[in-house]
Design a protein around this motif. Structure first.
Motif, PDB file in Angstrom:
ATOM      1  N   LEU A  41       0.833  -1.206   0.000  1.00 42.33           N
ATOM      2  CA  LEU A  41       0.000   0.000   0.000  1.00 42.33           C
ATOM      3  C   LEU A  41       0.865   1.254   0.000  1.00 42.33           C
ATOM      4  O   LEU A  41       0.585   2.227  -0.708  1.00 42.33           O
ATOM      5  N   ALA A  42       1.930   1.216   0.811  1.00 36.95           N
ATOM      6  CA  ALA A  42       2.799   2.392   0.914  1.00 36.95           C
ATOM      7  C   ALA A  42       3.476   2.713  -0.417  1.00 36.95           C
ATOM      8  O   ALA A  42       3.679   3.880  -0.763  1.00 36.95           O
ATOM      9  N   LEU A  43       3.813   1.683  -1.167  1.00 38.90           N
ATOM     10  CA  LEU A  43       4.446   1.870  -2.469  1.00 38.90           C
ATOM     11  C   LEU A  43       3.422   2.041  -3.590  1.00 38.90           C
ATOM     12  O   LEU A  43       3.793   2.212  -4.754  1.00 38.90           O
ATOM     13  N   ARG A  44       2.151   1.940  -3.226  1.00 35.10           N
ATOM     14  CA  ARG A  44       1.030   2.045  -4.178  1.00 35.10           C
ATOM     15  C   ARG A  44       1.092   0.962  -5.257  1.00 35.10           C
ATOM     16  O   ARG A  44       0.607   1.148  -6.367  1.00 35.10           O
ATOM     17  N   ILE A  45       1.690  -0.154  -4.874  1.00 38.83           N
ATOM     18  CA  ILE A  45       1.579  -1.342  -5.719  1.00 38.83           C
ATOM     19  C   ILE A  45       0.151  -1.855  -5.650  1.00 38.83           C
ATOM     20  O   ILE A  45      -0.378  -2.411  -6.617  1.00 38.83           O
ATOM     21  N   ALA A  46      -0.480  -1.656  -4.483  1.00 43.03           N
ATOM     22  CA  ALA A  46      -1.885  -2.013  -4.289  1.00 43.03           C
ATOM     23  C   ALA A  46      -2.648  -0.774  -3.828  1.00 43.03           C
ATOM     24  O   ALA A  46      -2.143  -0.003  -3.007  1.00 43.03           O
ATOM     25  N   VAL A  47      -3.840  -0.590  -4.369  1.00 39.61           N
ATOM     26  CA  VAL A  47      -4.678   0.556  -4.014  1.00 39.61           C
ATOM     27  C   VAL A  47      -6.113   0.064  -3.822  1.00 39.61           C
ATOM     28  O   VAL A  47      -6.671  -0.599  -4.708  1.00 39.61           O
ATOM     29  N   PHE A  48      -6.690   0.365  -2.660  1.00 32.85           N
ATOM     30  CA  PHE A  48      -8.070  -0.022  -2.363  1.00 32.85           C
ATOM     31  C   PHE A  48      -8.794   1.133  -1.694  1.00 32.85           C
ATOM     32  O   PHE A  48      -8.186   1.914  -0.949  1.00 32.85           O
ATOM     33  N   ASP A  49     -10.086   1.224  -1.941  1.00 37.33           N
ATOM     34  CA  ASP A  49     -10.898   2.286  -1.331  1.00 37.33           C
ATOM     35  C   ASP A  49     -11.290   1.945   0.099  1.00 37.33           C
ATOM     36  O   ASP A  49     -11.568   2.845   0.898  1.00 37.33           O
ATOM     37  N   HIS A  50     -11.323   0.642   0.419  1.00 36.22           N
ATOM     38  CA  HIS A  50     -11.751   0.205   1.751  1.00 36.22           C
ATOM     39  C   HIS A  50     -10.794  -0.868   2.265  1.00 36.22           C
ATOM     40  O   HIS A  50     -10.470  -1.820   1.552  1.00 36.22           O
ATOM     41  N   LEU A  51     -10.360  -0.715   3.499  1.00 37.03           N
ATOM     42  CA  LEU A  51      -9.502  -1.688   4.157  1.00 37.03           C
ATOM     43  C   LEU A  51     -10.268  -2.276   5.334  1.00 37.03           C
ATOM     44  O   LEU A  51     -10.733  -1.547   6.207  1.00 37.03           O
ATOM     45  N   VAL A  52     -10.406  -3.613   5.334  1.00 36.66           N
ATOM     46  CA  VAL A  52     -11.164  -4.307   6.376  1.00 36.66           C
ATOM     47  C   VAL A  52     -10.178  -5.041   7.275  1.00 36.66           C
ATOM     48  O   VAL A  52      -9.569  -6.041   6.875  1.00 36.66           O
ATOM     49  N   ASP A  53     -10.004  -4.555   8.488  1.00 33.42           N
ATOM     50  CA  ASP A  53      -9.009  -5.069   9.429  1.00 33.42           C
ATOM     51  C   ASP A  53      -9.590  -6.240  10.216  1.00 33.42           C
ATOM     52  O   ASP A  53     -10.563  -6.088  10.959  1.00 33.42           O
ATOM     53  N   LEU A  54      -8.963  -7.424  10.079  1.00 29.50           N
ATOM     54  CA  LEU A  54      -9.437  -8.630  10.760  1.00 29.50           C
ATOM     55  C   LEU A  54      -8.752  -8.856  12.105  1.00 29.50           C
ATOM     56  O   LEU A  54      -9.000  -9.861  12.765  1.00 29.50           O
ATOM     57  N   GLY A  55      -7.911  -7.929  12.519  1.00 30.11           N
ATOM     58  CA  GLY A  55      -7.061  -8.149  13.687  1.00 30.11           C
ATOM     59  C   GLY A  55      -7.770  -8.184  15.019  1.00 30.11           C
ATOM     60  O   GLY A  55      -7.191  -8.616  16.019  1.00 30.11           O
ATOM     61  N   ARG A  56      -9.019  -7.730  15.085  1.00 28.64           N
ATOM     62  CA  ARG A  56      -9.734  -7.680  16.363  1.00 28.64           C
ATOM     63  C   ARG A  56     -10.890  -8.684  16.406  1.00 28.64           C
ATOM     64  O   ARG A  56     -11.865  -8.468  17.130  1.00 28.64           O
ATOM     65  N   ILE A  57     -10.777  -9.776  15.676  1.00 29.78           N
ATOM     66  CA  ILE A  57     -11.853 -10.779  15.639  1.00 29.78           C
ATOM     67  C   ILE A  57     -11.394 -12.017  16.411  1.00 29.78           C
ATOM     68  O   ILE A  57     -10.578 -12.804  15.922  1.00 29.78           O
ATOM     69  N   PRO A  58     -11.897 -12.220  17.630  1.00 26.77           N
ATOM     70  CA  PRO A  58     -11.417 -13.331  18.472  1.00 26.77           C
ATOM     71  C   PRO A  58     -11.601 -14.700  17.851  1.00 26.77           C
ATOM     72  O   PRO A  58     -10.766 -15.598  18.054  1.00 26.77           O
ATOM     73  N   GLU A  59     -12.673 -14.905  17.089  1.00 27.11           N
ATOM     74  CA  GLU A  59     -12.950 -16.242  16.555  1.00 27.11           C
ATOM     75  C   GLU A  59     -11.950 -16.664  15.477  1.00 27.11           C
ATOM     76  O   GLU A  59     -11.936 -17.839  15.072  1.00 27.11           O
ATOM     77  N   LEU A  60     -11.121 -15.739  15.026  1.00 31.12           N
ATOM     78  CA  LEU A  60     -10.102 -16.077  14.032  1.00 31.12           C
ATOM     79  C   LEU A  60      -8.788 -16.499  14.672  1.00 31.12           C
ATOM     80  O   LEU A  60      -7.845 -16.838  13.959  1.00 31.12           O
ATOM     81  N   ARG A  61      -8.723 -16.503  15.989  1.00 31.83           N
ATOM     82  CA  ARG A  61      -7.479 -16.858  16.671  1.00 31.83           C
ATOM     83  C   ARG A  61      -7.669 -18.122  17.510  1.00 31.83           C
ATOM     84  O   ARG A  61      -8.758 -18.393  18.013  1.00 31.83           O
ATOM     85  N   GLY A  62      -6.587 -18.865  17.659  1.00 26.74           N
ATOM     86  CA  GLY A  62      -6.632 -20.031  18.546  1.00 26.74           C
ATOM     87  C   GLY A  62      -6.048 -21.276  17.913  1.00 26.74           C
ATOM     88  O   GLY A  62      -5.833 -21.352  16.697  1.00 26.74           O
ATOM     89  N   ILE A  63      -5.772 -22.262  18.764  1.00 23.99           N
ATOM     90  CA  ILE A  63      -5.239 -23.559  18.362  1.00 23.99           C
ATOM     91  C   ILE A  63      -5.988 -24.617  19.153  1.00 23.99           C
ATOM     92  O   ILE A  63      -6.082 -24.524  20.378  1.00 23.99           O
ATOM     93  N   ARG A  64      -6.536 -25.598  18.456  1.00 21.47           N
ATOM     94  CA  ARG A  64      -7.237 -26.660  19.193  1.00 21.47           C
ATOM     95  C   ARG A  64      -7.174 -27.976  18.419  1.00 21.47           C
ATOM     96  O   ARG A  64      -7.135 -27.993  17.199  1.00 21.47           O
ATOM     97  N   ARG A  65      -7.146 -29.061  19.162  1.00 19.39           N
ATOM     98  CA  ARG A  65      -7.128 -30.408  18.566  1.00 19.39           C
ATOM     99  C   ARG A  65      -8.556 -30.826  18.249  1.00 19.39           C
ATOM    100  O   ARG A  65      -9.459 -30.671  19.076  1.00 19.39           O
ATOM    101  N   GLU A  66      -8.768 -31.329  17.046  1.00 19.67           N
ATOM    102  CA  GLU A  66     -10.078 -31.801  16.620  1.00 19.67           C
ATOM    103  C   GLU A  66      -9.922 -33.205  16.049  1.00 19.67           C
ATOM    104  O   GLU A  66      -9.711 -33.384  14.849  1.00 19.67           O
ATOM    105  N   GLY A  67     -10.018 -34.216  16.910  1.00 16.92           N
ATOM    106  CA  GLY A  67      -9.846 -35.591  16.463  1.00 16.92           C
ATOM    107  C   GLY A  67      -8.455 -35.825  15.911  1.00 16.92           C
ATOM    108  O   GLY A  67      -7.448 -35.634  16.582  1.00 16.92           O
ATOM    109  N   GLY A  68      -8.396 -36.210  14.638  1.00 22.30           N
ATOM    110  CA  GLY A  68      -7.118 -36.497  14.016  1.00 22.30           C
ATOM    111  C   GLY A  68      -6.469 -35.309  13.347  1.00 22.30           C
ATOM    112  O   GLY A  68      -5.556 -35.483  12.528  1.00 22.30           O
ATOM    113  N   SER A  69      -6.914 -34.116  13.676  1.00 18.77           N
ATOM    114  CA  SER A  69      -6.327 -32.918  13.072  1.00 18.77           C
ATOM    115  C   SER A  69      -6.194 -31.821  14.121  1.00 18.77           C
ATOM    116  O   SER A  69      -6.755 -31.904  15.216  1.00 18.77           O
ATOM    117  N   THR A  70      -5.437 -30.798  13.776  1.00 24.56           N
ATOM    118  CA  THR A  70      -5.280 -29.622  14.631  1.00 24.56           C
ATOM    119  C   THR A  70      -5.761 -28.402  13.853  1.00 24.56           C
ATOM    120  O   THR A  70      -5.306 -28.161  12.729  1.00 24.56           O
TER     121      THR A  70
END
Length: 291
Positions: A41-70
């Motif tokens: 963005l700073a170099l204007r290689i990318a330009v967008f009218d709206h920036l949607v920040d996902l950094g404050r969404i708790p459900e997008l963070r975490g680590i948990r075991r689910e059966g045979g996967s993590t």
């Protein structure tokens, strides 16, 4: 330079974020840790009218075991992954790749989902996801879906994600039994993007025969790749009969679109690629055989 003007949005839920993307369409871009997008963005290689920040969404963070996967949330920082005992035990390949990513300040901000969605061909996480047959989970106003890593990366900085989708998490299969894992890469300077790199995972049976293996390549094409021919050549053989150097040659011989730039020619990258594959295979197979 400074970024072009944009409207900043900070949703608190996934539903809110996908609604914003549906509303603004191609004029919107999501940002997670911002370690790749902000410089663009700073170099204007990318330009967008709206920036949607996902950094404050708790459900997008975490680590948990689910059966045979993590399951690892897309918003989980690389530093969290690096220091997670759960990841080290369940997904060693992901844990070992993380310290190779850039520098500590970047890993403190950078996220798993950000790296995967950015899809840099020289990045470690895409090759790990591909090698482990991870499932990437996405959400939009149209619903949720799971995308196999083998179908997710489509080209240079491009993925299967639609413009109105958010990457919400990644499910990594947990390998069990006699297994070994390794990540090897070569860079001009420590923590630079790799000129060539490889991830390797090996599983042996009780008679030391290879029953499963995976080799992921990065820095050797427009997107991360699997060395399918080399994998097929190793499966079914006793590990002591598999020549690491031959695995390296098989993994790189048929590569068609190896980049050539200031860091090295295509031929040079192939030679380096063969060497790092051989090194990763050797380390992973020794760990599987001896623990």
């Amino acid at each position: 330079m400074k970024p072009a003007a944009f409207d900043y949005h900070r949703p608190s839920t996934v539903d809110e974020s996908v609604s914003l993307l549906a509303e603004f369409g191609d004029d919107a871009k999501v940002i997670a840790g911002g370690q790749s997008l902000v410089p663009m963005l700073a170099l204007r290689i990318a330009v967008f009218d709206h920036l949607v920040d996902l950094g404050r969404i708790p459900e997008l963070r975490g680590i948990r075991r689910e059966g045979g996967s993590t399951w690892v949330g897309a918003g989980t920082t690389q530093a969290t992954i690096e220091h997670s005992a759960d990841i080290a035990g369940a997904v060693p390949l992901l844990a070992r790749a993380t310290p190779l990513i850039a520098h500590v300040p970047i890993r403190n901000r950078g996220t798993l989902g950000g790296s995967l969605a950015h899809a840099d061909a020289a990045a470690e996480y895409p090759a790990v996801a591909l090698a482990l047959d991870a499932e990437l989970q996405a959400a939009s106003v149209r619903g949720k879906r799971s995308i196999p890593a083998g179908r997710f990366f489509t080209g240079v900085w491009t993925t299967e994600l639609a413009d109105d989708e958010v990457l919400t998490g990644v499910r990594f299969p947990v390998w069990s039994g006699r297994t070994g894992f390794a990540v090897e890469e070569f860079a001009r300077r420590k923590h630079d993007f790799a000129v060539a790199g490889a991830t390797a995972a090996v599983e042996l049976d009780d008679t030391d025969h290879v029953v499963r293996c995976a080799i992921g390549l990065f820095g050797l094409g427009p997107a991360p790749q699997r060395a399918s021919a080399a994998e097929a050549g190793a499966i079914g053989n006793r590990i002591t009969d598999v020549d690491a150097e031959e695995i390296g040659r098989q993994a790189t011989t048929d590569l068609e679109t190896v980049p050539s730039d200031l860091h090295g020619s295509s031929a040079y990258r192939k030679r380096v690629g063969a060497a790092v594959v051989a090194r990763a295979w050797r380390r992973a197979s020794e760990e599987a055989a001896h623990g």
